[in-house]
Design a protein around this motif. Structure first.
Motif, PDB file in Angstrom:
ATOM      1  N   LEU A   1       0.869  -1.173   0.000  1.00 32.30           N
ATOM      2  CA  LEU A   1       0.000   0.000   0.000  1.00 32.30           C
ATOM      3  C   LEU A   1       0.902   1.218   0.000  1.00 32.30           C
ATOM      4  CD1 LEU A   1      -2.792   1.389   0.287  1.00 32.30           C
ATOM      5  CD2 LEU A   1      -2.402   1.368   2.764  1.00 32.30           C
ATOM      6  N   LEU A   2       0.765   2.063  -1.011  1.00 38.57           N
ATOM      7  CA  LEU A   2       1.551   3.288  -1.124  1.00 38.57           C
ATOM      8  C   LEU A   2       0.663   4.479  -0.798  1.00 38.57           C
ATOM      9  CD1 LEU A   2       4.019   5.004  -2.024  1.00 38.57           C
ATOM     10  CD2 LEU A   2       3.126   4.845  -4.367  1.00 38.57           C
ATOM     11  N   ALA A   3       1.033   5.243   0.225  1.00 35.94           N
ATOM     12  CA  ALA A   3       0.323   6.468   0.580  1.00 35.94           C
ATOM     13  C   ALA A   3       1.241   7.641   0.264  1.00 35.94           C
ATOM     14  CB  ALA A   3      -0.057   6.462   2.062  1.00 35.94           C
ATOM     15  N   GLU A   4       0.951   8.326  -0.832  1.00 38.55           N
ATOM     16  CA  GLU A   4       1.802   9.425  -1.304  1.00 38.55           C
ATOM     17  C   GLU A   4       0.919  10.445  -2.001  1.00 38.55           C
ATOM     18  OE1 GLU A   4       4.086  12.055  -2.015  1.00 38.55           O
ATOM     19  OE2 GLU A   4       5.339  10.366  -1.361  1.00 38.55           O
ATOM     20  N   ASP A   5       0.924  11.699  -1.517  1.00 39.63           N
ATOM     21  CA  ASP A   5       0.039  12.702  -2.099  1.00 39.63           C
ATOM     22  C   ASP A   5       0.643  13.430  -3.291  1.00 39.63           C
ATOM     23  OD1 ASP A   5       1.843  13.900  -0.232  1.00 39.63           O
ATOM     24  OD2 ASP A   5       0.666  15.739  -0.334  1.00 39.63           O
ATOM     25  N   ASP A   6       1.929  13.291  -3.521  1.00 38.36           N
ATOM     26  CA  ASP A   6       2.572  13.886  -4.688  1.00 38.36           C
ATOM     27  C   ASP A   6       2.218  13.038  -5.911  1.00 38.36           C
ATOM     28  OD1 ASP A   6       4.517  14.354  -6.793  1.00 38.36           O
ATOM     29  OD2 ASP A   6       5.702  15.476  -5.330  1.00 38.36           O
ATOM     30  N   THR A   7       1.389  13.583  -6.793  1.00 36.02           N
ATOM     31  CA  THR A   7       0.883  12.801  -7.923  1.00 36.02           C
ATOM     32  C   THR A   7       2.002  12.281  -8.815  1.00 36.02           C
ATOM     33  OG1 THR A   7      -1.166  14.082  -7.929  1.00 36.02           O
ATOM     34  CG2 THR A   7      -0.651  12.843  -9.924  1.00 36.02           C
ATOM     35  N   LYS A   8       2.955  13.130  -9.153  1.00 32.95           N
ATOM     36  CA  LYS A   8       4.053  12.724 -10.033  1.00 32.95           C
ATOM     37  C   LYS A   8       4.884  11.623  -9.402  1.00 32.95           C
ATOM     38  CE  LYS A   8       7.952  14.611 -12.661  1.00 32.95           C
ATOM     39  NZ  LYS A   8       8.722  15.850 -12.991  1.00 32.95           N
ATOM     40  N   LEU A   9       5.244  11.791  -8.120  1.00 34.03           N
ATOM     41  CA  LEU A   9       6.058  10.786  -7.441  1.00 34.03           C
ATOM     42  C   LEU A   9       5.276   9.501  -7.223  1.00 34.03           C
ATOM     43  CD1 LEU A   9       8.706  10.022  -6.062  1.00 34.03           C
ATOM     44  CD2 LEU A   9       7.836  11.086  -3.951  1.00 34.03           C
ATOM     45  N   GLY A  10       3.998   9.632  -6.857  1.00 38.39           N
ATOM     46  CA  GLY A  10       3.177   8.444  -6.649  1.00 38.39           C
ATOM     47  C   GLY A  10       3.053   7.597  -7.899  1.00 38.39           C
ATOM     48  N   LYS A  11       2.841   8.269  -9.053  1.00 35.58           N
ATOM     49  CA  LYS A  11       2.746   7.533 -10.322  1.00 35.58           C
ATOM     50  C   LYS A  11       4.063   6.844 -10.646  1.00 35.58           C
ATOM     51  CE  LYS A  11      -0.825  10.287 -12.654  1.00 35.58           C
ATOM     52  NZ  LYS A  11      -1.105  11.202 -13.795  1.00 35.58           N
TER      53      LYS A  11
ATOM     54  N   TRP B   1      -2.342   2.483  -4.590  1.00 33.04           N
ATOM     55  CA  TRP B   1      -1.871   3.842  -4.291  1.00 33.04           C
ATOM     56  C   TRP B   1      -3.030   4.707  -3.824  1.00 33.04           C
ATOM     57  CZ3 TRP B   1      -1.032   7.833  -8.710  1.00 33.04           C
ATOM     58  CH2 TRP B   1      -0.600   9.057  -8.171  1.00 33.04           C
ATOM     59  N   ILE B   2      -2.857   5.370  -2.677  1.00 34.72           N
ATOM     60  CA  ILE B   2      -3.847   6.314  -2.173  1.00 34.72           C
ATOM     61  C   ILE B   2      -3.165   7.662  -1.947  1.00 34.72           C
ATOM     62  CG2 ILE B   2      -5.331   4.573  -1.135  1.00 34.72           C
ATOM     63  CD1 ILE B   2      -4.081   5.166   1.555  1.00 34.72           C
ATOM     64  N   GLN B   3      -3.949   8.749  -1.981  1.00 35.99           N
ATOM     65  CA  GLN B   3      -3.365  10.085  -1.904  1.00 35.99           C
ATOM     66  C   GLN B   3      -3.860  10.908  -0.720  1.00 35.99           C
ATOM     67  OE1 GLN B   3      -4.171  10.687  -6.415  1.00 35.99           O
ATOM     68  NE2 GLN B   3      -2.421  12.015  -5.982  1.00 35.99           N
ATOM     69  N   ASN B   4      -4.688  10.299   0.129  1.00 43.41           N
ATOM     70  CA  ASN B   4      -5.192  11.005   1.307  1.00 43.41           C
ATOM     71  C   ASN B   4      -4.865  10.188   2.556  1.00 43.41           C
ATOM     72  OD1 ASN B   4      -6.981  12.075   3.438  1.00 43.41           O
ATOM     73  ND2 ASN B   4      -7.875  13.277   1.784  1.00 43.41           N
TER      74      ASN B   4
ATOM     75  N   ILE C   1       3.519  -4.788   3.045  1.00 42.06           N
ATOM     76  CA  ILE C   1       4.266  -3.611   3.489  1.00 42.06           C
ATOM     77  C   ILE C   1       3.445  -2.356   3.205  1.00 42.06           C
ATOM     78  CG2 ILE C   1       6.412  -2.272   3.232  1.00 42.06           C
ATOM     79  CD1 ILE C   1       7.686  -4.847   2.072  1.00 42.06           C
ATOM     80  N   LEU C   2       3.495  -1.396   4.137  1.00 47.52           N
ATOM     81  CA  LEU C   2       2.922  -0.079   3.904  1.00 47.52           C
ATOM     82  C   LEU C   2       4.056   0.902   3.649  1.00 47.52           C
ATOM     83  CD1 LEU C   2       0.346   0.174   6.856  1.00 47.52           C
ATOM     84  CD2 LEU C   2       0.066  -0.958   4.641  1.00 47.52           C
TER      85      LEU C   2
ATOM     86  N   TYR D   1      -1.627  -3.357  14.686  1.00 47.96           N
ATOM     87  CA  TYR D   1      -1.203  -3.695  13.325  1.00 47.96           C
ATOM     88  C   TYR D   1       0.253  -4.165  13.342  1.00 47.96           C
ATOM     89  CZ  TYR D   1      -0.722  -3.305   8.250  1.00 47.96           C
ATOM     90  OH  TYR D   1      -0.513  -3.574   6.914  1.00 47.96           O
ATOM     91  N   GLU D   2       0.543  -5.301  12.685  1.00 47.60           N
ATOM     92  CA  GLU D   2       1.855  -5.926  12.810  1.00 47.60           C
ATOM     93  C   GLU D   2       2.666  -5.969  11.519  1.00 47.60           C
ATOM     94  OE1 GLU D   2       0.789  -9.719  14.353  1.00 47.60           O
ATOM     95  OE2 GLU D   2       0.666  -9.019  16.432  1.00 47.60           O
ATOM     96  N   LYS D   3       2.061  -5.591  10.402  1.00 45.16           N
ATOM     97  CA  LYS D   3       2.796  -5.675   9.143  1.00 45.16           C
ATOM     98  C   LYS D   3       3.849  -4.569   9.060  1.00 45.16           C
ATOM     99  CE  LYS D   3       0.639  -9.238   7.478  1.00 45.16           C
ATOM    100  NZ  LYS D   3      -0.157  -9.161   6.252  1.00 45.16           N
ATOM    101  N   ALA D   4       4.797  -4.736   8.118  1.00 43.97           N
ATOM    102  CA  ALA D   4       5.918  -3.809   7.998  1.00 43.97           C
ATOM    103  C   ALA D   4       5.468  -2.440   7.486  1.00 43.97           C
ATOM    104  CB  ALA D   4       6.971  -4.393   7.064  1.00 43.97           C
ATOM    105  N   ILE D   5       6.084  -1.384   8.037  1.00 46.81           N
ATOM    106  CA  ILE D   5       5.790  -0.010   7.623  1.00 46.81           C
ATOM    107  C   ILE D   5       7.091   0.707   7.301  1.00 46.81           C
ATOM    108  CG2 ILE D   5       4.834   2.218   8.311  1.00 46.81           C
ATOM    109  CD1 ILE D   5       2.918   0.769  10.161  1.00 46.81           C
ATOM    110  N   LEU D   6       7.154   1.283   6.100  1.00 47.15           N
ATOM    111  CA  LEU D   6       8.305   2.068   5.650  1.00 47.15           C
ATOM    112  C   LEU D   6       7.870   3.514   5.495  1.00 47.15           C
ATOM    113  CD1 LEU D   6      11.174   2.420   4.373  1.00 47.15           C
ATOM    114  CD2 LEU D   6      10.137   1.811   2.176  1.00 47.15           C
TER     115      LEU D   6
END
Length: 224
Positions: A5-15, A30-33, A48-49, A72-77
């Protein structure tokens, strides 16, 4: 295949990150909020998050804390432009497993994801809690009475887990709201009552030896 799961609000970087990960056989959502992080993480299966520190709604660092507080036990970066020692310590103390400073090389991101994936697939000791004749497995998220599985929704499981950690002690409504729903301010005491009613019925259907008591004006207490 690693699921991220990718949480990134920068549209260019997220894409760009999404595209590069998919090119390397990583499944990405990919989510942006930042307000969506908690629900996506708790109700979907990710290995991984990847959380951007600064997000609209709820910041990545606050979402990380909420998830860890909820078990929550999964990996977070964490991804961030903050590169001071104090910021790194803050990120790790919030529950992040790793920390990558922007700008970064994609190969390094991929290597860190592989390392986190290896770590997350290692067998961990199951955390078992016994309440009366019930057995709560926090690792597999399963509640049993002897060999009978009691089917609980994720919210119901979280509620029973919280009450079992405070067996015989009244848990105030404010604590329940904070621990289970976090920043979801549209949740009311009536919602808690509805969940407790359903949970109480499921427990009573299999065994009346443990009960959820309502303490009027304060909260709830689990008794065995």
């Amino acid at each position: 295949m690693i699921r991220v799961l990718l949480a990134e609000d920068d549209t260019k970087l997220g894409k760009l990150i999404s595209y590069m990960l998919m090119q390397n056989r990583v499944q990405v959502e990919w989510i942006q909020n930042g307000s969506d992080i908690y629900e996506y993480a708790m109700y979907s299966e990710y290995d991984i998050l990847i959380l951007d520190w600064m997000m609209p709604g709820v910041s990545g660092i606050d979402a990380c804390r909420q998830l860890r507080d909820a078990g929550y036990e999964k990996a977070i970066l964490m991804l961030t432009a903050k590169d001071s020692i104090e910021d790194r310590v803050t990120g790790l103390d919030a529950g992040a497993d790793d920390y990558l400073v922007k700008p970064f090389e994609f190969d390094e991101l991929l290597a860190r994801l592989r390392a986190l994936s290896r770590r997350s697939t290692q067998k961990i000791q199951q955390e078992i809690v016994e309440v009366g004749e019930f057995t709560l497995n926090r690792t597999t998220k399963v509640l049993k009475k002897k060999n009978q599985v009691i089917q609980l929704s994720p919210r119901e499981f979280q509620l029973f887990d919280l009450l079992s950690q405070n067996l015989g002690v009244v848990v105030p409504r404010e604590i329940i709201l904070d621990r289970i729903w976090g920043s979801e301010r549209d949740i009311t005491s009536n919602n808690i009552d509805s969940y407790m009613k359903i949970l109480r019925k499921k427990l009573n259907d299999v065994d009346g030896s443990i009960t959820i008591k309502t303490v009027r004006g304060i909260g709830y207490r689990l008794e065995a």
